[in-house]
Design an enzyme around this catalytic site. Structure first.
Site, PDB file in Angstrom:
ATOM      1  N   ARG B  67       0.841  -1.187   0.000  1.00  0.00           N
ATOM      2  CA  ARG B  67       0.000   0.000   0.000  1.00  0.00           C
ATOM      3  C   ARG B  67       0.881   1.244   0.000  1.00  0.00           C
ATOM      4  O   ARG B  67       1.973   1.231   0.568  1.00  0.00           O
ATOM      5  CB  ARG B  67      -0.876   0.024   1.255  1.00  0.00           C
ATOM      6  CG  ARG B  67      -1.978  -1.005   1.227  1.00  0.00           C
ATOM      7  CD  ARG B  67      -2.565  -1.193   2.601  1.00  0.00           C
ATOM      8  NE  ARG B  67      -1.608  -1.859   3.468  1.00  0.00           N
ATOM      9  CZ  ARG B  67      -1.567  -1.762   4.780  1.00  0.00           C
ATOM     10  NH1 ARG B  67      -2.436  -0.998   5.410  1.00  0.00           N
ATOM     11  NH2 ARG B  67      -0.680  -2.405   5.482  1.00  0.00           N
ATOM     12  N   ASP B  69       0.405   5.299   1.259  1.00  0.00           N
ATOM     13  CA  ASP B  69      -0.512   6.119   2.048  1.00  0.00           C
ATOM     14  C   ASP B  69      -1.091   7.264   1.223  1.00  0.00           C
ATOM     15  O   ASP B  69      -0.583   7.588   0.156  1.00  0.00           O
ATOM     16  CB  ASP B  69       0.236   6.727   3.241  1.00  0.00           C
ATOM     17  CG  ASP B  69       0.601   5.685   4.269  1.00  0.00           C
ATOM     18  OD1 ASP B  69      -0.164   4.721   4.443  1.00  0.00           O
ATOM     19  OD2 ASP B  69       1.661   5.850   4.914  1.00  0.00           O
ATOM     20  N   ARG B 228       9.009   7.424   5.991  1.00  0.00           N
ATOM     21  CA  ARG B 228       8.738   8.785   6.469  1.00  0.00           C
ATOM     22  C   ARG B 228       9.266   8.994   7.883  1.00  0.00           C
ATOM     23  O   ARG B 228       9.696  10.099   8.239  1.00  0.00           O
ATOM     24  CB  ARG B 228       7.236   9.073   6.390  1.00  0.00           C
ATOM     25  CG  ARG B 228       6.757   9.169   4.930  1.00  0.00           C
ATOM     26  CD  ARG B 228       5.252   9.064   4.802  1.00  0.00           C
ATOM     27  NE  ARG B 228       4.588  10.100   5.570  1.00  0.00           N
ATOM     28  CZ  ARG B 228       3.270  10.123   5.801  1.00  0.00           C
ATOM     29  NH1 ARG B 228       2.497   9.161   5.329  1.00  0.00           N
ATOM     30  NH2 ARG B 228       2.752  11.106   6.501  1.00  0.00           N
TER      31      ARG B 228
END
Lengths: 275, 275
Positions: B67, B69, B228
């Site tokens: 995935r 975000d 991140r």
């Protein structure tokens, strides 16, 4: 406070002279309904006026060098505005960039002479139109280019671009101005003569992303949709549907129907304005 | 029509074996709620499934390599999907790009072996994080970078980046996985050990727009928000709030609270996936 002189009645309000500002702006026009303020629509001029009001408390309407249409971008649009606020230029610059959305940036804020006007004082403007030459346009470029994957005769387009340099009546390349702010002759006819200083196509490589074909156009003024109509017509030259020399016939026709289609807004950038 | 044989009753439907597809996608994640389908929200997986259904009539759910975000971009995400449609690969590629929005492009469509799975078959993934090093971020870059105008000790950041190469438990850099799809050990504990192959910072010039500082990270797998959180922590190293060596202490702590802030989604790109 002790030791400070109390002012029991305020001094008469000093006469404040507004200072005239020159603001240089860059914007991504995709999510705006163009430069000019419109009721209940997000526009660049409206966002700038709103930010200035939030910062200074003054209700003002900054004047641009010209309008840009919905979806058209700017690398260096210029606006002028008179403000009473005694704010140092670096502070106004920072405050505007803190207040405006990231899709609008103020690149410069300087105090200008009182007679400076972003539109009336223009000497020349430069536009760029960016065409992506490939089958599949990278999503990070899609907002900023027009994708043309089919073959184009770029030599013919370059020849066509050269034909418009000089002073010409560009009526054939002008959309009807929705606000009728066109210059008129003393006999009331619309003045559609403009001087084009340069008009060129060039290839620009985009790292790992194929090629851009970029049209750069400088002149003393531009009619509504003029750059997009020129690009649309020159693309028809590139496809072999028109000859480069036909540009002169189109100019002579003084008839919008003689020219080609209007290229999409997203490829167009107001590149710079000189005064 | 005359001369053509009429088929009065259809042949029994032939048994069709679905073909497995490998699709390579690039997207601008700004206007999507991430990769994974969600009710009443625009997602990349949802848009792709919708396009495949429009083209083939088949209701499918393509599987991504992982995935991304909300707001995270991809230069080359990979998805796998089984389709009954007997469509040639170039035609599926063109049809998908005609159907999808311009912010999602399919760069490649190829038939894969039956056992290919975009997530289970991953050998390594590479991410990039882009930081704009300047006061004023150009609007055409704003969706794709994080602007950091303050001074950074880039040597310290490079040293910190090097500390994570190899096999480590990245629990300290992992957000709690909202869908609890994390790998678990046989004793039920979550398996947060990953191998990082390379981890580097480098400067990239952007024509007339200042500099980008780009972090590139390759590894055999990544935890939720891991890139991140690494970037946010290394930015604190760059500001002198942490040392490069503190990265090892953070890894050893196995505690999200030991690491730094989560860098914004808009700077992150899934760069490539290898199988």
């Amino acid at each position: 406070m002790l030791g400070q002189q109390m002012t029991l009645s305020p001094d008469p309000q000093p006469l404040r002279t507004p200072r005239n500002w020159k603001l240089t702006l860059s914007y991504d026009g995709t999510d705006f309904h163009g430069w000019q303020v419109q009721p209940r629509r997000r526009t660049i001029q409206g966002e700038l006026a709103h930010a200035l009001e939030r910062i200074t408390g003054e209700t003002v309407l900054p004047q641009g060098s010209g309008r840009t249409d919905a979806g058209v971008h700017a690398l260096a649009q210029v606006a002028s505005v008179a403000l009473l606020a005694a704010i140092p230029p670096p502070n106004l610059l920072r405050a505007l960039n803190r207040t405006l959305p990231a899709s609008i940036r103020v690149l410069g804020a300087e105090v200008a002479s009182a007679d400076f006007h972003a539109r009336h004082s223009v000497r020349a403007k430069t536009y760029q139109y960016r065409i992506f030459r490939g089958e599949i346009c990278p999503p990070t470029l899609a907002r900023y280019v027009y994708t043309v994957p089919w073959p184009l005769d770029e030599d013919a387009m370059t020849a066509a671009a050269g034909r418009i340099v000089g002073e010409h009546d560009f009526t054939s390349f002008a959309a009807v101005d929705p606000d009728r702010t066109q210059r008129r002759e003393t006999d009331g006819t619309i003045h559609n003569v403009r001087v084009i200083h340069s008009s060129t196509w060039e290839r620009q490589g985009v790292e790992r992303q194929g090629d851009l074909l970029v049209y750069t156009l400088s002149g003393n003024g531009f009619l509504h949709h003029m750059v997009r109509n020129l690009v649309g017509t020159m693309l028809e030259v590139g496809r072999g549907q028109r000859t480069a020399d036909s540009i002169l016939d189109i100019l002579n026709a003084r008839d919008r129907a003689a020219a080609g289609a209007t290229a999409p807004a997203r490829g167009l950038f107001l590149h710079s304005v000189s005064y």
